[in-house]
Design a protein around this motif. Structure first.
Motif, mmCIF file in Angstrom:
data_model
loop_
_atom_site.group_PDB
_atom_site.id
_atom_site.type_symbol
_atom_site.label_atom_id
_atom_site.label_comp_id
_atom_site.label_asym_id
_atom_site.label_seq_id
_atom_site.Cartn_x
_atom_site.Cartn_y
_atom_site.Cartn_z
ATOM 1 N N VAL A 114 -2.810 -3.188 -15.905
ATOM 2 C CA VAL A 114 -1.900 -2.052 -15.748
ATOM 3 C C VAL A 114 -1.009 -2.304 -14.537
ATOM 4 C CG1 VAL A 114 -3.450 -0.406 -16.848
ATOM 5 C CG2 VAL A 114 -3.618 -0.805 -14.382
ATOM 6 N N SER A 115 -0.047 -1.417 -14.326
ATOM 7 C CA SER A 115 0.871 -1.497 -13.202
ATOM 8 C C SER A 115 0.684 -0.285 -12.297
ATOM 9 C CB SER A 115 2.327 -1.547 -13.692
ATOM 10 O OG SER A 115 2.541 -2.666 -14.530
ATOM 11 N N PRO A 116 1.057 -0.391 -11.012
ATOM 12 C CA PRO A 116 0.933 0.764 -10.115
ATOM 13 C C PRO A 116 1.851 1.902 -10.548
ATOM 14 C CG PRO A 116 1.327 -1.279 -8.889
ATOM 15 C CD PRO A 116 1.587 -1.582 -10.324
ATOM 16 N N ALA A 117 1.416 3.113 -10.253
ATOM 17 C CA ALA A 117 2.258 4.281 -10.559
ATOM 18 C C ALA A 117 3.537 4.261 -9.733
ATOM 19 C CB ALA A 117 1.481 5.564 -10.301
ATOM 20 N N GLY A 160 14.946 0.298 -1.127
ATOM 21 C CA GLY A 160 13.937 0.627 -2.133
ATOM 22 C C GLY A 160 12.558 0.126 -1.757
ATOM 23 N N MET A 161 12.219 0.190 -0.471
ATOM 24 C CA MET A 161 10.986 -0.410 0.033
ATOM 25 C C MET A 161 10.046 0.625 0.638
ATOM 26 S SD MET A 161 11.233 -3.666 -0.572
ATOM 27 C CE MET A 161 12.412 -5.012 -0.790
ATOM 28 N N THR A 162 9.980 1.807 0.066
ATOM 29 C CA THR A 162 9.133 2.851 0.626
ATOM 30 C C THR A 162 7.789 2.971 -0.084
ATOM 31 O OG1 THR A 162 10.224 4.483 -0.811
ATOM 32 C CG2 THR A 162 11.107 4.206 1.420
ATOM 33 N N GLN A 163 7.530 2.128 -1.096
ATOM 34 C CA GLN A 163 6.247 2.168 -1.788
ATOM 35 C C GLN A 163 5.142 1.572 -0.922
ATOM 36 O OE1 GLN A 163 8.868 0.321 -2.610
ATOM 37 N NE2 GLN A 163 8.299 -1.620 -3.557
ATOM 38 N N PRO A 164 3.861 1.861 -1.241
ATOM 39 C CA PRO A 164 2.756 1.298 -0.452
ATOM 40 C C PRO A 164 2.864 -0.226 -0.348
ATOM 41 C CG PRO A 164 1.936 2.961 -1.968
ATOM 42 C CD PRO A 164 3.382 2.758 -2.313
ATOM 43 N N ARG A 165 2.474 -0.768 0.827
ATOM 44 C CA ARG A 165 2.657 -2.194 1.097
ATOM 45 C C ARG A 165 1.304 -2.871 1.355
ATOM 46 N NH1 ARG A 165 7.683 -3.651 1.648
ATOM 47 N NH2 ARG A 165 7.096 -5.598 2.652
ATOM 48 N N PRO A 166 0.760 -3.580 0.333
ATOM 49 C CA PRO A 166 -0.516 -4.275 0.529
ATOM 50 C C PRO A 166 -0.371 -5.581 1.294
ATOM 51 C CG PRO A 166 0.276 -4.636 -1.702
ATOM 52 C CD PRO A 166 1.228 -3.666 -1.065
ATOM 53 N N ILE A 167 0.872 -6.088 1.437
ATOM 54 C CA ILE A 167 1.123 -7.340 2.136
ATOM 55 C C ILE A 167 1.917 -7.052 3.410
ATOM 56 C CG2 ILE A 167 2.063 -9.676 1.981
ATOM 57 C CD1 ILE A 167 -0.146 -9.125 -0.056
ATOM 58 N N ASP A 168 1.388 -7.501 4.538
ATOM 59 C CA ASP A 168 2.069 -7.367 5.827
ATOM 60 C C ASP A 168 3.059 -8.523 5.950
ATOM 61 O OD1 ASP A 168 2.867 -7.052 8.451
ATOM 62 O OD2 ASP A 168 0.839 -6.961 9.284
ATOM 63 N N VAL A 169 4.368 -8.210 6.008
ATOM 64 C CA VAL A 169 5.426 -9.220 6.064
ATOM 65 C C VAL A 169 6.189 -9.069 7.375
ATOM 66 C CG1 VAL A 169 7.560 -10.051 5.000
ATOM 67 C CG2 VAL A 169 5.668 -9.267 3.550
ATOM 68 N N VAL A 211 5.077 4.847 5.401
ATOM 69 C CA VAL A 211 4.729 4.014 4.247
ATOM 70 C C VAL A 211 3.242 3.690 4.298
ATOM 71 C CG1 VAL A 211 5.161 1.821 3.074
ATOM 72 C CG2 VAL A 211 7.047 3.038 4.183
ATOM 73 N N PRO A 212 2.477 3.970 3.219
ATOM 74 C CA PRO A 212 1.044 3.657 3.210
ATOM 75 C C PRO A 212 0.801 2.156 3.308
ATOM 76 C CG PRO A 212 1.602 5.211 1.455
ATOM 77 C CD PRO A 212 2.896 4.686 1.996
#
Length: 312
Positions: free
Chosen positions: A55-58, A175-184, A28-29
């Motif tokens: 806009v929204s992310p692709a 459904g959590m494989t999109q890029p993650r800008p927040i470290d949780v 995951v990016p």
């Protein structure tokens, strides 16, 4: 602006993250390039004096993420307010699902400019229909009485596994494989684990921070926190009933959202997000959240009611 930020601003939807983007153990990016995409996403295009476009992310799902439209709306409001007036509260309603395939138009109403407070109302529209509305209040810095709740006693974030390490093979199902800008990083047992061990207290605690460095812009840090506040808040009512998104037949959506910002903070430093659910009824769940800085300061409070339809 960094080179990564310039690239992100040129392509804010994230259709091309490039070849230098780090990935975690699950592929995951994450990291600075992904965070720069989020910063660019919040950097709205000004169309008129009080009208902005976002806009929204692709990589979006079938509807716009609630934290995104809240963050973008707050950016639109803040762009019409003097920099010395900092946002101290917002109240918002999610009215219709947003379509991530088309832009969102944000129109700002300059409701009031007083000596100490400034009030703004923002309406977000797509295809001529309102999808979201937000009221925000800004205030000049003032001295006054000062007290706050103590931060719960929790482990340090560095001692806890990352989200993808904790989720493991369930990433696809969640459904959590999109890029993650927040470290949780979960402090309490994540709902996808507690559903196996049985329902637990309606409480959820995570450490979170922007996964990279942010510029010194108070409004941006608040907007990043508003974005992140919608990520795990409804985990609390779901944990009470031992169910979770993607793994059970749960239909949910944010209905409204309120935040109060008490003290300055940086969203790229660790924040403890302490969430609880005092009630759920009528197909809705109520959740409250408190953001604490690493040094124990209560910096923000969140309240949200969400649609929660669970088919057992």
């Amino acid at each position: 602006m960094t080179e990564a930020a310039r690239a992100a601003a040129a392509d804010p939807t994230g259709t091309d993250l490039g070849t230098e983007v780090p990935t975690d153990s699950a592929g995951v990016p994450h990291g600075q390039p992904v965070l720069d995409r989020l910063v660019a996403l919040l950097d709205l295009e000004r169309i008129e004096e009080n009208i902005f476009r976002g806009v929204s992310p692709a990589t979006s799902s079938v509807r716009v993420f609630g934290g995104q439209v809240a963050g973008q709306s707050l950016v639109a409001a803040g762009r019409t307010v003097p920099a010395e007036r900092r946002v101290h509260s917002l109240h918002a309603y999610f009215i219709r699902p947003g379509d991530p395939s088309i832009p969102i138009v944000y129109e700002v109403d300059r409701t009031r400019d007083g000596r100490s407070f400034t009030t703004r109302r923002v309406v977000a529209t797509q295809r001529g229909k309102t999808i979201f509305s937000l009221s925000a209040s800004f205030q000049v810095d003032e001295d006054g009485i000062d007290h706050a709740d103590d931060m719960p006693d929790v482990p340090d974030p560095e001692t806890l596994p990352t989200f993808t390490e904790r989720a493991g093979d369930l990433l696809e199902g969640l459904g959590m494989t999109q890029p993650r800008p927040i470290d949780v990083r979960y402090v309490t047992e994540p709902p996808w684990e507690s559903r196996e061990t049985g329902p637990r207290a309606a409480r959820n605690q995570v450490w979170m921070r922007a996964d990279g460095a942010l510029p010194d812009d108070d409004l941006l840090h608040v907007c990043i926190a508003a974005f992140a506040s919608d990520m795990t808040l409804l985990d609390a009512p779901l944990a009470r009933h031992g169910v979770y998104w993607g793994l059970d037949d749960v239909v949910g959506a944010s209905l409204d959202h309120a935040m109060w910002f008490h003290r300055r903070f940086r969203a790229d430093d660790w924040l403890l997000y302490d969430c609880a659910s005092p009630s759920a009824s009528g197909g809705r769940g109520l959740a409250t959240g408190r953001f604490f800085s690493r040094d124990g300061q209560l910096v923000a409070t969140v309240v949200q009611e969400g649609l929660l339809r669970v088919n057992r």
